[in-house]
Enzyme design. Structure first.
Site: not given
Ligand SMILES: NC(=O)CCC(=O)C(=O)O
Length: 266
Positions: A44, A113, A147
Protein backbone atom coordinates in the site's frame (compact mmCIF):
# COMPACT_ATOMS: atom_id res chain seq x y z
CA UNK A 1 -0.49 -22.39 -13.53
CA UNK A 2 -0.23 -18.69 -12.79
CA UNK A 3 2.59 -17.08 -10.88
CA UNK A 4 2.65 -14.30 -8.31
CA UNK A 5 5.61 -12.24 -7.18
CA UNK A 6 5.58 -10.45 -3.84
CA UNK A 7 7.74 -7.33 -3.83
CA UNK A 8 8.02 -6.54 -0.12
CA UNK A 9 9.47 -3.04 0.16
CA UNK A 10 10.90 -0.85 2.92
CA UNK A 11 9.05 2.26 1.75
CA UNK A 12 10.93 5.57 1.97
CA UNK A 13 8.33 8.03 3.22
CA UNK A 14 7.72 11.05 0.98
CA UNK A 15 10.39 10.00 -1.54
CA UNK A 16 8.85 8.66 -4.72
CA UNK A 17 12.12 8.79 -6.63
CA UNK A 18 13.86 6.56 -4.08
CA UNK A 19 10.99 4.04 -4.09
CA UNK A 20 10.87 3.95 -7.91
CA UNK A 21 14.57 3.31 -8.05
CA UNK A 22 14.42 0.56 -5.38
CA UNK A 23 11.64 -1.25 -7.28
CA UNK A 24 13.69 -1.00 -10.48
CA UNK A 25 16.72 -2.41 -8.69
CA UNK A 26 14.86 -5.29 -7.02
CA UNK A 27 13.29 -6.30 -10.32
CA UNK A 28 16.55 -6.19 -12.24
CA UNK A 29 18.29 -8.20 -9.50
CA UNK A 30 15.63 -10.74 -8.54
CA UNK A 31 13.22 -11.12 -11.46
CA UNK A 32 13.07 -14.73 -12.64
CA UNK A 33 11.46 -15.22 -16.08
CA UNK A 34 8.81 -17.95 -16.34
CA UNK A 35 6.40 -19.46 -18.85
CA UNK A 36 3.56 -18.84 -16.38
CA UNK A 37 1.83 -15.45 -16.62
CA UNK A 38 3.14 -13.45 -13.68
CA UNK A 39 1.59 -10.77 -11.47
CA UNK A 40 3.69 -8.72 -9.08
CA UNK A 41 2.18 -7.19 -5.95
CA UNK A 42 3.52 -4.12 -4.15
CA UNK A 43 2.59 -2.67 -0.73
CA UNK A 44 0.00 0.00 0.00
CA UNK A 45 1.25 3.55 -0.80
CA UNK A 46 4.50 1.94 -1.90
CA UNK A 47 5.73 5.04 -3.73
CA UNK A 48 5.22 7.68 -1.01
CA UNK A 49 4.31 5.93 2.23
CA UNK A 50 2.05 7.53 4.81
CA UNK A 51 3.10 11.17 4.33
CA UNK A 52 -0.56 12.12 4.38
CA UNK A 53 -0.03 15.67 5.62
CA UNK A 54 1.79 16.18 2.29
CA UNK A 55 -0.80 14.23 0.29
CA UNK A 56 -1.83 17.25 -1.78
CA UNK A 57 1.72 17.74 -3.03
CA UNK A 58 2.56 14.04 -3.40
CA UNK A 59 -0.58 12.82 -5.16
CA UNK A 60 -0.47 12.76 -8.96
CA UNK A 61 -3.53 13.28 -11.16
CA UNK A 62 -5.51 10.02 -11.02
CA UNK A 63 -2.26 8.32 -9.89
CA UNK A 64 -0.93 8.63 -13.44
CA UNK A 65 2.72 9.18 -12.56
CA UNK A 66 2.90 5.83 -10.80
CA UNK A 67 0.79 4.03 -13.41
CA UNK A 68 3.18 5.23 -16.14
CA UNK A 69 6.22 4.04 -14.18
CA UNK A 70 4.67 0.60 -13.59
CA UNK A 71 3.37 0.43 -17.16
CA UNK A 72 6.91 0.75 -18.52
CA UNK A 73 8.15 -2.02 -16.21
CA UNK A 74 5.17 -4.23 -17.08
CA UNK A 75 6.09 -4.01 -20.77
CA UNK A 76 9.80 -4.53 -20.12
CA UNK A 77 9.29 -7.71 -18.06
CA UNK A 78 6.03 -8.88 -19.68
CA UNK A 79 4.24 -8.97 -16.32
CA UNK A 80 1.18 -7.73 -14.52
CA UNK A 81 1.20 -5.39 -11.55
CA UNK A 82 -1.81 -6.06 -9.36
CA UNK A 83 -2.29 -3.91 -6.30
CA UNK A 84 0.26 -1.61 -4.87
CA UNK A 85 -1.46 1.67 -4.17
CA UNK A 86 -0.64 5.31 -4.74
CA UNK A 87 -2.14 8.69 -3.84
CA UNK A 88 -4.47 9.69 -6.66
CA UNK A 89 -5.81 13.22 -7.06
CA UNK A 90 -9.44 13.01 -8.20
CA UNK A 91 -12.36 15.44 -8.47
CA UNK A 92 -13.72 13.92 -5.22
CA UNK A 93 -10.46 14.37 -3.28
CA UNK A 94 -7.31 12.36 -2.81
CA UNK A 95 -7.75 8.61 -2.81
CA UNK A 96 -5.63 5.65 -1.79
CA UNK A 97 -5.72 3.81 -5.13
CA UNK A 98 -4.53 0.29 -6.00
CA UNK A 99 -3.67 -0.12 -9.67
CA UNK A 100 -4.00 -3.11 -12.01
CA UNK A 101 -1.64 -2.93 -14.97
CA UNK A 102 -1.41 -5.57 -17.69
CA UNK A 103 1.71 -6.69 -19.64
CA UNK A 104 0.92 -4.15 -22.41
CA UNK A 105 1.44 -1.48 -19.75
CA UNK A 106 -2.26 -0.54 -19.71
CA UNK A 107 -4.09 0.39 -16.51
CA UNK A 108 -7.08 -1.95 -16.83
CA UNK A 109 -8.67 -1.45 -13.39
CA UNK A 110 -8.20 0.35 -10.12
CA UNK A 111 -9.54 0.21 -6.57
CA UNK A 112 -9.98 3.17 -4.22
CA UNK A 113 -9.72 2.05 -0.58
CA UNK A 114 -13.23 1.91 0.84
CA UNK A 115 -12.51 1.62 4.58
CA UNK A 116 -10.23 4.48 5.65
CA UNK A 117 -8.05 3.67 8.64
CA UNK A 118 -8.55 6.33 11.35
CA UNK A 119 -5.48 5.30 13.40
CA UNK A 120 -3.32 6.47 10.47
CA UNK A 121 -5.43 9.61 9.78
CA UNK A 122 -6.83 8.45 6.48
CA UNK A 123 -10.24 9.83 7.42
CA UNK A 124 -8.63 13.26 7.87
CA UNK A 125 -6.74 13.46 4.57
CA UNK A 126 -8.30 11.04 2.11
CA UNK A 127 -11.63 10.48 0.37
CA UNK A 128 -12.97 6.94 0.39
CA UNK A 129 -13.77 4.73 -2.56
CA UNK A 130 -17.32 3.61 -3.23
CA UNK A 131 -17.01 0.44 -5.29
CA UNK A 132 -15.27 -2.91 -5.52
CA UNK A 133 -12.69 -3.84 -8.13
CA UNK A 134 -12.82 -7.11 -10.03
CA UNK A 135 -11.02 -8.00 -13.25
CA UNK A 136 -9.92 -10.85 -15.44
CA UNK A 137 -6.34 -11.92 -14.74
CA UNK A 138 -5.38 -14.40 -17.47
CA UNK A 139 -8.86 -15.97 -17.34
CA UNK A 140 -8.94 -16.07 -13.53
CA UNK A 141 -11.48 -13.75 -11.90
CA UNK A 142 -9.60 -11.62 -9.41
CA UNK A 143 -10.10 -8.62 -7.16
CA UNK A 144 -8.23 -6.00 -5.13
CA UNK A 145 -8.67 -4.49 -1.69
CA UNK A 146 -6.32 -2.50 0.55
CA UNK A 147 -5.08 -3.17 4.09
CA UNK A 148 -7.78 -2.19 6.65
CA UNK A 149 -10.42 -3.55 4.20
CA UNK A 150 -9.18 -7.00 5.27
CA UNK A 151 -11.00 -6.61 8.61
CA UNK A 152 -14.40 -6.34 6.89
CA UNK A 153 -15.39 -9.91 6.21
CA UNK A 154 -18.69 -8.80 4.67
CA UNK A 155 -16.84 -6.71 2.07
CA UNK A 156 -14.54 -9.57 1.09
CA UNK A 157 -17.54 -11.92 0.95
CA UNK A 158 -19.08 -9.64 -1.68
CA UNK A 159 -16.03 -10.32 -3.86
CA UNK A 160 -16.38 -14.07 -3.42
CA UNK A 161 -20.10 -13.89 -4.26
CA UNK A 162 -19.16 -12.10 -7.47
CA UNK A 163 -17.01 -15.10 -8.39
CA UNK A 164 -13.58 -13.79 -7.39
CA UNK A 165 -11.04 -16.60 -7.02
CA UNK A 166 -7.90 -14.59 -6.19
CA UNK A 167 -7.93 -11.59 -3.89
CA UNK A 168 -4.92 -9.24 -3.94
CA UNK A 169 -4.27 -7.18 -0.79
CA UNK A 170 -1.69 -4.41 -0.53
CA UNK A 171 -0.91 -3.12 2.93
CA UNK A 172 1.10 -1.00 5.33
CA UNK A 173 0.02 -3.00 8.37
CA UNK A 174 2.10 -2.10 11.44
CA UNK A 175 4.06 -4.70 13.40
CA UNK A 176 2.00 -3.90 16.52
CA UNK A 177 -0.92 -5.85 15.05
CA UNK A 178 1.02 -8.38 12.95
CA UNK A 179 -0.86 -11.28 14.57
CA UNK A 180 -4.20 -9.92 13.32
CA UNK A 181 -2.77 -9.55 9.81
CA UNK A 182 -1.61 -13.15 9.74
CA UNK A 183 -4.82 -14.64 11.13
CA UNK A 184 -7.16 -12.49 9.03
CA UNK A 185 -5.37 -13.36 5.77
CA UNK A 186 -5.78 -17.06 6.49
CA UNK A 187 -9.37 -16.65 7.67
CA UNK A 188 -10.42 -14.72 4.54
CA UNK A 189 -8.83 -17.42 2.34
CA UNK A 190 -10.54 -20.29 4.20
CA UNK A 191 -14.00 -18.75 4.60
CA UNK A 192 -14.14 -17.61 0.96
CA UNK A 193 -12.24 -20.61 -0.48
CA UNK A 194 -10.08 -18.30 -2.55
CA UNK A 195 -6.42 -17.42 -3.00
CA UNK A 196 -5.36 -14.49 -0.83
CA UNK A 197 -2.23 -12.83 -2.20
CA UNK A 198 -0.84 -10.11 0.02
CA UNK A 199 2.04 -7.66 0.12
CA UNK A 200 2.84 -5.66 3.25
CA UNK A 201 5.52 -3.07 3.87
CA UNK A 202 8.64 -3.98 5.88
CA UNK A 203 11.18 -1.80 7.71
CA UNK A 204 10.52 1.21 9.90
CA UNK A 205 9.88 4.93 9.72
CA UNK A 206 10.78 6.55 13.04
CA UNK A 207 8.90 4.63 15.71
CA UNK A 208 6.55 2.98 13.22
CA UNK A 209 7.69 -0.58 12.52
CA UNK A 210 6.36 -2.86 9.80
CA UNK A 211 7.07 -6.57 9.92
CA UNK A 212 6.32 -7.55 6.33
CA UNK A 213 4.81 -11.00 6.74
CA UNK A 214 3.33 -10.92 3.24
CA UNK A 215 1.60 -14.24 2.60
CA UNK A 216 0.21 -16.15 -0.33
CA UNK A 217 -2.54 -18.39 1.09
CA UNK A 218 -4.36 -21.04 -0.92
CA UNK A 219 -8.15 -21.74 -0.73
CA UNK A 220 -7.52 -24.38 1.96
CA UNK A 221 -5.68 -21.92 4.19
CA UNK A 222 -2.23 -23.34 3.41
CA UNK A 223 0.57 -20.79 3.25
CA UNK A 224 2.38 -21.15 -0.09
CA UNK A 225 4.74 -18.25 0.49
CA UNK A 226 5.76 -16.26 3.56
CA UNK A 227 8.03 -13.33 2.73
CA UNK A 228 9.35 -12.97 6.29
CA UNK A 229 10.35 -9.52 7.47
CA UNK A 230 12.98 -8.43 4.94
CA UNK A 231 12.87 -6.49 1.72
CA UNK A 232 12.92 -8.61 -1.44
CA UNK A 233 11.04 -10.22 -4.32
CA UNK A 234 9.71 -13.78 -4.08
CA UNK A 235 7.73 -15.90 -6.53
CA UNK A 236 5.29 -18.77 -6.19
CA UNK A 237 3.07 -20.68 -8.65
CA UNK A 238 -0.62 -21.02 -7.97
CA UNK A 239 -2.84 -23.79 -9.29
CA UNK A 240 -6.08 -22.19 -10.43
CA UNK A 241 -8.01 -25.51 -10.14
CA UNK A 242 -7.70 -25.49 -6.35
CA UNK A 243 -10.49 -22.93 -5.91
CA UNK A 244 -13.12 -25.08 -7.62
CA UNK A 245 -11.81 -28.18 -5.82
CA UNK A 246 -12.18 -26.50 -2.42
CA UNK A 247 -15.64 -25.14 -3.27
CA UNK A 248 -16.93 -28.47 -4.49
CA UNK A 249 -15.42 -30.48 -1.59
CA UNK A 250 -16.80 -28.23 1.17
CA UNK A 251 -19.88 -26.65 -0.44
CA UNK A 252 -20.01 -23.45 1.62
CA UNK A 253 -21.43 -21.38 -1.22
CA UNK A 254 -24.22 -23.88 -1.90
CA UNK A 255 -25.10 -24.16 1.80
CA UNK A 256 -25.42 -20.47 2.62
CA UNK A 257 -28.82 -19.31 3.97
CA UNK A 258 -28.76 -15.65 2.93
CA UNK A 259 -32.38 -15.05 3.96
CA UNK A 260 -31.17 -15.25 7.58
CA UNK A 261 -28.19 -12.96 7.08
CA UNK A 262 -30.09 -9.75 7.67
CA UNK A 263 -28.49 -6.61 9.00
CA UNK A 264 -30.09 -6.31 12.48
CA UNK A 265 -29.10 -2.65 12.72
CA UNK A 266 -31.63 -1.77 10.00
N1 LIG B 1 -2.91 0.98 6.52
C1 LIG B 1 -3.90 0.35 7.13
O1 LIG B 1 -5.02 0.29 6.65
C2 LIG B 1 -3.54 -0.31 8.43
C3 LIG B 1 -4.61 -1.21 8.98
C4 LIG B 1 -4.26 -1.74 10.33
O2 LIG B 1 -3.17 -1.51 10.82
C5 LIG B 1 -5.23 -2.54 11.07
O3 LIG B 1 -4.91 -2.92 12.20
O4 LIG B 1 -6.34 -2.78 10.57
Amino acid sequence: MLRVGILQLDVQVGDRKANFSRVNELLSRAFVPSKSPTAIVLPELWDTGYALEKAQALASDEGNETATFLGDLAKKYNIWFIGGSTLAKTSAGIKNRAQVIDPRGELIAYYDKVHRFPLMDEDKYLASGDRDCTFNWEGFKSGCVICYDLRFCEWIRCYALKGVKALFISAEWPAARAKHWDILLKARAIENQMYVISCNRCGATGKDAFDGGSLVVDPWGEVLLDAGNLEGLWFVDIDVCKVDQARSTVPVFKDRVPTLYVDITK
